[in-house]
Write a protein that holds these residues in place. Structure first.
Motif, mmCIF file in Angstrom:
data_model
loop_
_atom_site.group_PDB
_atom_site.id
_atom_site.type_symbol
_atom_site.label_atom_id
_atom_site.label_comp_id
_atom_site.label_asym_id
_atom_site.label_seq_id
_atom_site.Cartn_x
_atom_site.Cartn_y
_atom_site.Cartn_z
ATOM 1 N N GLU A 18 0.835 -1.210 0.000
ATOM 2 C CA GLU A 18 0.000 0.000 0.000
ATOM 3 C C GLU A 18 0.865 1.254 0.000
ATOM 4 O OE1 GLU A 18 -2.892 2.280 3.165
ATOM 5 O OE2 GLU A 18 -3.050 0.089 3.031
ATOM 6 N N VAL A 19 1.908 1.257 0.828
ATOM 7 C CA VAL A 19 2.805 2.414 0.889
ATOM 8 C C VAL A 19 3.493 2.628 -0.459
ATOM 9 C CG1 VAL A 19 4.856 3.369 2.004
ATOM 10 C CG2 VAL A 19 3.142 2.149 3.361
ATOM 11 N N ALA A 20 3.977 1.544 -1.052
ATOM 12 C CA ALA A 20 4.645 1.653 -2.355
ATOM 13 C C ALA A 20 3.695 2.222 -3.403
ATOM 14 C CB ALA A 20 5.163 0.287 -2.785
ATOM 15 N N ALA A 21 2.435 1.807 -3.370
ATOM 16 C CA ALA A 21 1.464 2.316 -4.343
ATOM 17 C C ALA A 21 1.175 3.800 -4.118
ATOM 18 C CB ALA A 21 0.178 1.502 -4.257
ATOM 19 N N LEU A 22 1.121 4.222 -2.854
ATOM 20 C CA LEU A 22 0.860 5.634 -2.560
ATOM 21 C C LEU A 22 1.983 6.531 -3.064
ATOM 22 C CD1 LEU A 22 -0.531 5.362 1.083
ATOM 23 C CD2 LEU A 22 -1.755 6.321 -0.874
ATOM 24 N N PHE A 23 3.237 6.085 -2.897
ATOM 25 C CA PHE A 23 4.375 6.939 -3.235
ATOM 26 C C PHE A 23 4.857 6.745 -4.673
ATOM 27 C CE2 PHE A 23 4.293 7.421 1.277
ATOM 28 C CZ PHE A 23 4.852 8.663 1.519
ATOM 29 N N PRO A 25 3.615 7.478 -7.559
ATOM 30 C CA PRO A 25 3.487 8.595 -8.505
ATOM 31 C C PRO A 25 4.549 9.679 -8.363
ATOM 32 C CG PRO A 25 1.361 8.061 -7.505
ATOM 33 C CD PRO A 25 2.410 7.334 -6.726
ATOM 34 N N LEU A 26 5.306 9.684 -7.274
ATOM 35 C CA LEU A 26 6.285 10.748 -7.070
ATOM 36 C C LEU A 26 7.360 10.723 -8.149
ATOM 37 C CD1 LEU A 26 6.912 10.877 -3.214
ATOM 38 C CD2 LEU A 26 5.446 12.321 -4.614
ATOM 39 N N ARG A 27 7.792 11.899 -8.534
ATOM 40 C CA ARG A 27 8.861 12.038 -9.523
ATOM 41 C C ARG A 27 10.133 12.567 -8.870
ATOM 42 N NH1 ARG A 27 6.289 8.858 -11.299
ATOM 43 N NH2 ARG A 27 5.033 8.828 -13.201
ATOM 44 N N VAL A 28 10.230 12.370 -7.583
ATOM 45 C CA VAL A 28 11.451 12.697 -6.828
ATOM 46 C C VAL A 28 11.912 11.410 -6.152
ATOM 47 C CG1 VAL A 28 10.770 15.093 -6.476
ATOM 48 C CG2 VAL A 28 10.148 13.364 -4.757
ATOM 49 N N PRO A 29 13.185 11.322 -5.764
ATOM 50 C CA PRO A 29 13.663 10.087 -5.132
ATOM 51 C C PRO A 29 12.959 9.812 -3.802
ATOM 52 C CG PRO A 29 15.509 11.478 -5.832
ATOM 53 C CD PRO A 29 14.269 12.302 -5.945
ATOM 54 N N TRP A 30 12.626 8.566 -3.576
ATOM 55 C CA TRP A 30 12.096 8.130 -2.289
ATOM 56 C C TRP A 30 12.474 6.664 -2.108
ATOM 57 C CZ3 TRP A 30 8.545 4.101 -1.896
ATOM 58 C CH2 TRP A 30 7.913 3.721 -3.090
ATOM 59 N N TRP A 31 12.550 6.259 -0.852
ATOM 60 C CA TRP A 31 12.974 4.897 -0.539
ATOM 61 C C TRP A 31 12.231 4.398 0.692
ATOM 62 C CZ3 TRP A 31 16.233 9.125 -0.862
ATOM 63 C CH2 TRP A 31 17.002 9.219 -2.026
ATOM 64 N N GLY A 144 9.910 -3.938 -7.777
ATOM 65 C CA GLY A 144 9.885 -2.541 -8.189
ATOM 66 C C GLY A 144 9.779 -1.533 -7.069
ATOM 67 N N ILE A 145 10.048 -1.939 -5.829
ATOM 68 C CA ILE A 145 9.950 -1.023 -4.688
ATOM 69 C C ILE A 145 11.333 -0.467 -4.356
ATOM 70 C CG2 ILE A 145 9.330 -0.795 -2.257
ATOM 71 C CD1 ILE A 145 7.386 -3.095 -2.624
ATOM 72 N N PRO A 146 11.509 0.855 -4.387
ATOM 73 C CA PRO A 146 12.811 1.425 -4.010
ATOM 74 C C PRO A 146 13.015 1.354 -2.499
ATOM 75 C CG PRO A 146 11.254 3.176 -4.537
ATOM 76 C CD PRO A 146 10.554 1.883 -4.824
ATOM 77 N N TYR A 147 14.228 1.019 -2.085
ATOM 78 C CA TYR A 147 14.516 0.926 -0.656
ATOM 79 C C TYR A 147 15.913 1.467 -0.380
ATOM 80 C CZ TYR A 147 17.025 -3.401 -1.916
ATOM 81 O OH TYR A 147 17.882 -4.317 -2.488
ATOM 82 N N LEU A 148 16.078 1.962 0.840
ATOM 83 C CA LEU A 148 17.361 2.527 1.250
ATOM 84 C C LEU A 148 18.417 1.437 1.269
ATOM 85 C CD1 LEU A 148 18.163 5.431 2.160
ATOM 86 C CD2 LEU A 148 18.022 4.600 4.514
ATOM 87 N N ALA A 149 19.592 1.730 0.733
ATOM 88 C CA ALA A 149 20.683 0.757 0.728
ATOM 89 C C ALA A 149 20.928 0.256 2.145
ATOM 90 C CB ALA A 149 21.952 1.391 0.166
ATOM 91 N N PRO A 150 21.109 -1.056 2.329
ATOM 92 C CA PRO A 150 21.201 -1.593 3.693
ATOM 93 C C PRO A 150 22.342 -1.012 4.504
ATOM 94 C CG PRO A 150 21.817 -3.249 2.050
ATOM 95 C CD PRO A 150 21.197 -2.107 1.308
#
Length: 203
Positions: A18-23, A25-31, A144-150
């Protein structure tokens, strides 16, 4: 899921999808950050989560108000007082967390955290000497979900590691590349001095 109670109201983290779907549409980086970032790096779920974190660059903070337009946003002013984050308000350095919920009588669902940047570089808020290209701040899961590098997420967790942080470190350690291990070991030493995670990273 039973909401997790806090002095400031209950938490019922929104599902990762759900969180991934909400964010999306953003055209800025997010993780995705926090423990979920570690799980995405590992490739499977291995523990429960009390919240879910989304990381954006501070300069893109108002994108949160766009993507969660009908939600409530509350800024965590140091040392931890929640107050409404007003539409169009720019939060200064020092305010890193925003709690979000769909309405006043709803549980908290998403925590948004802001990182610093200069030009095309990510800059650690713990040590301005720690930098890397924004393009190398995160990775993308097979789904396809962006995530912060571990290694970045572990660097933040290492300041005051709790049992769940120790669990995250031990679980993701075998998945870190030699370059990720070196970066984290050097970052820990430069920022925190001697640290118990350094020896296994260098092993």
């Amino acid at each position: 899921m039973t909401p997790t109670e806090t002095p400031l109201g209950p938490w019922e983290p929104a599902p990762l999808a759900e969180v991934a779907a909400l964010f999306a549409p953003l055209r800025v980086p997010w993780w995705i950050g926090g423990g979920y970032a570690i799980e995405l790096a590992v490739g499977h779920t291995f523990r429960a989560h009390d919240d879910i974190d989304v990381v954006l660059l501070r300069r893109d903070q108002l994108a949160v108000q766009d993507v969660l337009r009908d939600w409530e946003w509350w800024a965590a002013d140091p040392p931890g007082r929640l107050r409404p984050w007003h539409a169009g308000e720019i939060l200064p350095f020092g305010v890193h967390d925003v709690w979000c919920r769909p309405g006043w009588d709803e549980p908290w669902r998403i925590q948004v955290m802001f990182d610093e940047a200069e030009g095309e570089e990510w800059v650690s808020r713990r040590s301005a000497a720690l930098r890397r290209p924004i393009a190398q701040v995160g990775a993308v899961s097979p789904g396809g979900i962006p995530y912060l590098a571990p290694e970045l997420q572990l660097f933040y967790k290492a300041a005051h590691p709790r049992p769940k942080d120790e669990h995250d470190f031990a679980t993701v350690l075998p998945f870190l590349t030699p370059a990720q291990r070196r970066w984290l070991a050097d970052a820990l030493t430069r920022t925190y001095g001697p640290h118990p995670w350094t020896a296994p990273l260098r092993a």
